[in-house]
Design a protein around this motif. Structure first.
Motif, PDB file in Angstrom:
ATOM      1  N   PRO A 253      65.270  75.888 -33.445  1.00 37.51           N
ATOM      2  CA  PRO A 253      66.117  75.260 -32.422  1.00 37.51           C
ATOM      3  C   PRO A 253      66.363  73.785 -32.719  1.00 37.51           C
ATOM      4  CG  PRO A 253      63.885  75.513 -31.603  1.00 37.51           C
ATOM      5  CD  PRO A 253      63.924  76.212 -32.933  1.00 37.51           C
ATOM      6  N   ASN A 254      67.217  73.526 -33.678  1.00 40.72           N
ATOM      7  CA  ASN A 254      67.483  72.141 -34.087  1.00 40.72           C
ATOM      8  C   ASN A 254      68.984  71.885 -34.169  1.00 40.72           C
ATOM      9  OD1 ASN A 254      68.245  73.467 -36.429  1.00 40.72           O
ATOM     10  ND2 ASN A 254      66.642  72.602 -37.710  1.00 40.72           N
ATOM     11  N   PHE A 255      69.360  70.759 -34.751  1.00 41.98           N
ATOM     12  CA  PHE A 255      70.770  70.382 -34.833  1.00 41.98           C
ATOM     13  C   PHE A 255      71.575  71.415 -35.607  1.00 41.98           C
ATOM     14  CE2 PHE A 255      74.291  68.262 -37.039  1.00 41.98           C
ATOM     15  CZ  PHE A 255      74.959  67.700 -35.959  1.00 41.98           C
ATOM     16  N   TRP A 256      71.001  72.006 -36.640  1.00 42.48           N
ATOM     17  CA  TRP A 256      71.757  72.946 -37.466  1.00 42.48           C
ATOM     18  C   TRP A 256      71.995  74.274 -36.749  1.00 42.48           C
ATOM     19  CZ3 TRP A 256      73.982  69.807 -40.240  1.00 42.48           C
ATOM     20  CH2 TRP A 256      73.334  68.755 -40.875  1.00 42.48           C
ATOM     21  N   ALA A 257      71.157  74.594 -35.782  1.00 38.02           N
ATOM     22  CA  ALA A 257      71.438  75.765 -34.949  1.00 38.02           C
ATOM     23  C   ALA A 257      72.715  75.527 -34.139  1.00 38.02           C
ATOM     24  CB  ALA A 257      70.266  76.039 -34.018  1.00 38.02           C
ATOM     25  N   LEU A 258      72.840  74.326 -33.588  1.00 38.00           N
ATOM     26  CA  LEU A 258      74.054  73.979 -32.851  1.00 38.00           C
ATOM     27  C   LEU A 258      75.262  73.934 -33.793  1.00 38.00           C
ATOM     28  CD1 LEU A 258      72.570  71.114 -30.638  1.00 38.00           C
ATOM     29  CD2 LEU A 258      72.905  73.511 -30.017  1.00 38.00           C
ATOM     30  N   GLY A 375      56.974  71.057 -24.418  1.00 40.91           N
ATOM     31  CA  GLY A 375      56.079  72.206 -24.527  1.00 40.91           C
ATOM     32  C   GLY A 375      56.723  73.472 -23.979  1.00 40.91           C
ATOM     33  N   ALA A 376      57.371  73.353 -22.824  1.00 43.52           N
ATOM     34  CA  ALA A 376      58.037  74.513 -22.226  1.00 43.52           C
ATOM     35  C   ALA A 376      59.082  75.085 -23.171  1.00 43.52           C
ATOM     36  CB  ALA A 376      58.674  74.114 -20.896  1.00 43.52           C
ATOM     37  N   ILE A 377      59.800  74.197 -23.859  1.00 42.94           N
ATOM     38  CA  ILE A 377      60.843  74.634 -24.794  1.00 42.94           C
ATOM     39  C   ILE A 377      60.238  75.149 -26.101  1.00 42.94           C
ATOM     40  CG2 ILE A 377      62.874  73.911 -26.106  1.00 42.94           C
ATOM     41  CD1 ILE A 377      63.062  71.556 -24.060  1.00 42.94           C
ATOM     42  N   GLY A 378      59.369  74.316 -26.680  1.00 37.36           N
ATOM     43  CA  GLY A 378      58.840  74.614 -28.011  1.00 37.36           C
ATOM     44  C   GLY A 378      58.040  75.895 -28.073  1.00 37.36           C
ATOM     45  N   TYR A 379      57.173  76.101 -27.089  1.00 41.29           N
ATOM     46  CA  TYR A 379      56.350  77.315 -27.108  1.00 41.29           C
ATOM     47  C   TYR A 379      57.203  78.549 -26.813  1.00 41.29           C
ATOM     48  CZ  TYR A 379      52.645  73.828 -27.034  1.00 41.29           C
ATOM     49  OH  TYR A 379      51.852  72.758 -27.339  1.00 41.29           O
ATOM     50  N   TYR A 380      58.199  78.388 -25.939  1.00 40.50           N
ATOM     51  CA  TYR A 380      59.097  79.518 -25.694  1.00 40.50           C
ATOM     52  C   TYR A 380      59.890  79.859 -26.951  1.00 40.50           C
ATOM     53  CZ  TYR A 380      62.524  82.636 -23.677  1.00 40.50           C
ATOM     54  OH  TYR A 380      63.285  83.749 -23.415  1.00 40.50           O
ATOM     55  N   SER A 381      60.279  78.848 -27.716  1.00 40.06           N
ATOM     56  CA  SER A 381      61.086  79.099 -28.914  1.00 40.06           C
ATOM     57  C   SER A 381      60.333  79.902 -29.970  1.00 40.06           C
ATOM     58  CB  SER A 381      61.562  77.771 -29.515  1.00 40.06           C
ATOM     59  OG  SER A 381      60.500  77.065 -30.138  1.00 40.06           O
ATOM     60  N   LEU A 382      59.013  80.028 -29.808  1.00 41.13           N
ATOM     61  CA  LEU A 382      58.216  80.825 -30.736  1.00 41.13           C
ATOM     62  C   LEU A 382      58.178  82.303 -30.355  1.00 41.13           C
ATOM     63  CD1 LEU A 382      55.177  78.375 -31.141  1.00 41.13           C
ATOM     64  CD2 LEU A 382      57.090  78.667 -32.706  1.00 41.13           C
ATOM     65  N   LEU A 455      68.559  86.120 -30.359  1.00 41.11           N
ATOM     66  CA  LEU A 455      68.023  85.048 -31.200  1.00 41.11           C
ATOM     67  C   LEU A 455      68.933  83.825 -31.167  1.00 41.11           C
ATOM     68  CD1 LEU A 455      66.844  87.039 -34.361  1.00 41.11           C
ATOM     69  CD2 LEU A 455      65.427  86.128 -32.526  1.00 41.11           C
ATOM     70  N   LEU A 456      70.235  84.070 -31.245  1.00 40.31           N
ATOM     71  CA  LEU A 456      71.193  82.970 -31.207  1.00 40.31           C
ATOM     72  C   LEU A 456      71.100  82.225 -29.880  1.00 40.31           C
ATOM     73  CD1 LEU A 456      74.852  83.023 -32.434  1.00 40.31           C
ATOM     74  CD2 LEU A 456      74.359  82.214 -30.128  1.00 40.31           C
ATOM     75  N   MET A 457      71.030  82.954 -28.779  1.00 39.32           N
ATOM     76  CA  MET A 457      70.951  82.331 -27.457  1.00 39.32           C
ATOM     77  C   MET A 457      69.678  81.500 -27.323  1.00 39.32           C
ATOM     78  SD  MET A 457      72.260  85.565 -25.156  1.00 39.32           S
ATOM     79  CE  MET A 457      71.711  84.843 -23.610  1.00 39.32           C
ATOM     80  N   THR A 458      68.562  82.049 -27.776  1.00 41.27           N
ATOM     81  CA  THR A 458      67.285  81.336 -27.687  1.00 41.27           C
ATOM     82  C   THR A 458      67.318  80.077 -28.527  1.00 41.27           C
ATOM     83  OG1 THR A 458      66.061  83.391 -27.314  1.00 41.27           O
ATOM     84  CG2 THR A 458      64.801  81.508 -28.105  1.00 41.27           C
ATOM     85  N   SER A 459      67.817  80.206 -29.744  1.00 44.27           N
ATOM     86  CA  SER A 459      67.847  79.079 -30.657  1.00 44.27           C
ATOM     87  C   SER A 459      68.757  77.963 -30.147  1.00 44.27           C
ATOM     88  CB  SER A 459      68.315  79.543 -32.041  1.00 44.27           C
ATOM     89  OG  SER A 459      68.319  78.473 -32.945  1.00 44.27           O
ATOM     90  N   VAL A 460      69.961  78.307 -29.726  1.00 45.49           N
ATOM     91  CA  VAL A 460      70.922  77.308 -29.274  1.00 45.49           C
ATOM     92  C   VAL A 460      70.473  76.658 -27.975  1.00 45.49           C
ATOM     93  CG1 VAL A 460      73.283  76.978 -28.428  1.00 45.49           C
ATOM     94  CG2 VAL A 460      72.868  78.343 -30.487  1.00 45.49           C
ATOM     95  N   TYR A 461      70.007  77.459 -27.038  1.00 44.98           N
ATOM     96  CA  TYR A 461      69.561  76.911 -25.742  1.00 44.98           C
ATOM     97  C   TYR A 461      68.372  75.972 -25.938  1.00 44.98           C
ATOM     98  CZ  TYR A 461      68.452  76.774 -20.754  1.00 44.98           C
ATOM     99  OH  TYR A 461      68.215  76.355 -19.467  1.00 44.98           O
ATOM    100  N   CYS A 462      67.400  76.401 -26.728  1.00 50.19           N
ATOM    101  CA  CYS A 462      66.231  75.562 -26.972  1.00 50.19           C
ATOM    102  C   CYS A 462      66.604  74.321 -27.787  1.00 50.19           C
ATOM    103  CB  CYS A 462      65.140  76.361 -27.683  1.00 50.19           C
ATOM    104  SG  CYS A 462      64.365  77.622 -26.649  1.00 50.19           S
ATOM    105  N   ALA A 463      67.585  74.456 -28.678  1.00 50.89           N
ATOM    106  CA  ALA A 463      68.023  73.309 -29.482  1.00 50.89           C
ATOM    107  C   ALA A 463      68.577  72.201 -28.595  1.00 50.89           C
ATOM    108  CB  ALA A 463      69.070  73.751 -30.501  1.00 50.89           C
TER     109      ALA A 463
END
Length: 495
Positions: A253-258, A375-382, A455-463
């Motif tokens: 979930p980083n800039f490149w995901a967006l 933490g809420a974002i990062g741990y969920y992104s796993l 996966l796309l939704m999780t990655s983009v939202y968390c990003a």
């Protein structure tokens, strides 16, 4: 309370011994076999398995040491040709090896507690609990399977020595860490700037102390790479496989995901599809973008370096309210910068930000809020790492329990712990991702039509959340704000 917490968490980790494990389990079994069965000159050439040795030499030596114990559990696991071998004894050994080497992590946590100058034993207990019970390490190490706890233990030992101003010991441990896993080079700029300012410049022995640091660095590299001197190109080709592509199969979930999402959206809107291969294909390889410019490794390196410059300059020339805490903040920012803009970043790399950040959770209200929010974002992104249906209840339950206990414990320390309304709504929005992935997509038939969409939704939202944290935390660091709010009931009196 420190060691009772460690023992309790070791017991919890034992519960995951029979749990699902990822392909990383086979990766490390294969590395055990390679280092045990083959001469050292063949370690970085062996390719019977697709999971070739691609960590620096110190980690290979670590695997070799483990293999000397593994042979007493099941010698069959140490045969290179036994691909995907996972006997009960093999599973037991590898799971126990992660739990036992977590002792290094515990020692690293303990090393950091005293120099943090926490005001009360409750604060030490809370920081210890946040780190020893870390949800990310449970998910990644003790279910998914890796040795991140051991590696972060070395990092925390290095940070602890830095906070104690034992600079040479800190530098040595960090050099060892780089030769265990080279991804930690992401935070090297923070180390370099801090050592240069407080060990070299301020002690008015610039050249002498700089020479000492260089001797430590070169000596460590010599010990690590010395046996592979005649095969350095081969080793480096394993350590830096740039052909793996800009993003992993599951986008971190980083800039490149967006960026990927914007390109995907643009290709649909403008009906452009120049490439049969796609970033959403689930394969690890290089792809070209359809609408936006294709990103190459050099571009990510330059962007990452540019975004690190203000942080490094702040350490070198800026005024620091609390130099030890600001060093940790610089480590957090350097790791987040690399996470946001690096080449082929894995989702697990968010732990390199979250673990140092947790050290500051009781020290400062802003760091506390950042720890909770990220933490809420990062741990969920796993969560996508633990994709098996039987793990749904486990990962959600542990995630909720960890976040709830973190909130309660930190609320006990700080006078106020209120996130703004946007942050609260954003965090609760994570639940909609879970509902879609495990319910809605099956009801509307998208599980087969658009299998990558969750996966796309999780990655983009968390990003979006990680980007928000990055910008906010960076600005706060540069402005040098240091706000400490404590409840009046925690102003401890001395007799």
């Amino acid at each position: 309370m420190f060691w009772p917490i460690f023992v309790l968490m070791s017991g919890v980790k034992l519960l995951f011994v029979p749990a699902y494990h990822s392909t990383d389990f086979e990766v490390h079994r294969n590395w055990l076999a390679i280092t045990h069965s083959l001469p050292i000159c063949k370690w970085y050439f062996e390719d019977t398995s697709e999971w070739t040795l691609d960590y620096p030499p110190f980690f290979a030596y670590f695997e070799y040491v483990l293999s000397q114990i593994a042979k007493w559990f099941d010698p069959e696991m140490l045969k290179v040709e036994n691909l995907n071998y996972a006997s009960e004894a093999t599973v037991l050994f590898q799971r126990l090896s992660v739990i036992v080497t977590d002792l290094i992590y515990a020692l690293g946590v303990k090393m950091c507690l005293k120099p943090l100058n926490l005001n009360h034993k409750h604060e030490k207990t809370i920081v210890a609990a946040l780190l020893l019970a870390n949800a990310g390490l449970i998910f990644v190490d003790h279910i998914h399977f890796q040795y991140n706890g051991f590696l972060f233990g070395v990092l925390l030992l290095s940070i602890g020595f830095m906070l104690r101003e034992q600079f040479l010991m800190s530098a040595l441990l960090f050099c060892i860490l780089l030769n265990l896993k080279h991804i930690f080079i992401y935070i090297a700029p923070a180390y370099g700037a801090y050592l240069l300012k407080f060990y070299c410049w301020q002690r008015k022995q610039l050249f002498v102390n700089l020479l000492k640091l260089l001797v430590i660095a070169f000596a460590t590299v010599a010990v690590s790479f010395g046996p592979f001197l005649d095969q350095i190109p081969q080793v480096l080709s394993r350590l830096f496989p740039f052909k793996r592509g800009l993003t992993h199969a599951y986008w971190a979930p980083n800039f490149w995901a967006l960026y990927n999402f914007a390109d995907k959206t643009g290709s649909i809107v403008y009906k452009v599809n120049r490439n049969e291969s796609s970033f959403t294909g689930g394969l690890v390889q290089e792809y070209d973008h359809n609408v936006l410019p294709t990103i190459r490794p050099l571009a990510t390196f330059i962007i990452t370096a540019v975004f690190m410059v203000p942080c490094v300059l702040k350490l070198l020339f800026g005024s620091l309210n609390n130099k030890g805490m600001d060093f940790i903040r610089a480590v957090v920012l350097c790791s987040t910068t690399s996470f946001m803009f690096g080449w082929h970043v894995h989702e697990k790399a968010i732990l390199m930000t979250l673990i140092p950040l947790s050290l500051l959770a009781t020290k400062n209200i802003n760091d506390c809020k950042s720890t909770i929010f990220l933490g809420a974002i990062g741990y969920y992104s796993l969560f996508p790492l633990l994709f098996r249906p039987e793990l749904l209840l486990v990962k959600v339950s542990y995630y909720l329990a960890y976040m709830l206990l973190s909130w309660i414990c930190l609320k006990h320390i700080h006078r106020t712990l209120h996130l703004n309304i946007v942050e609260i709504l954003y965090i609760f929005g994570l639940s909609s991702l879970l509902v879609y992935e495990h319910c809605v997509q099956y009801l509307i038939g998208f599980d087969k039509k658009l299998p990558f969409l969750p996966l796309l939704m999780t990655s983009v939202y968390c990003a979006l959340g990680v980007l928000y944290f990055f910008c906010q935390y960076y600005v706060r660091f540069l402005l040098n704000t240091e706000i400490v709010h404590r409840s009046s009931k925690h102003k401890h009196k001395t007799k």
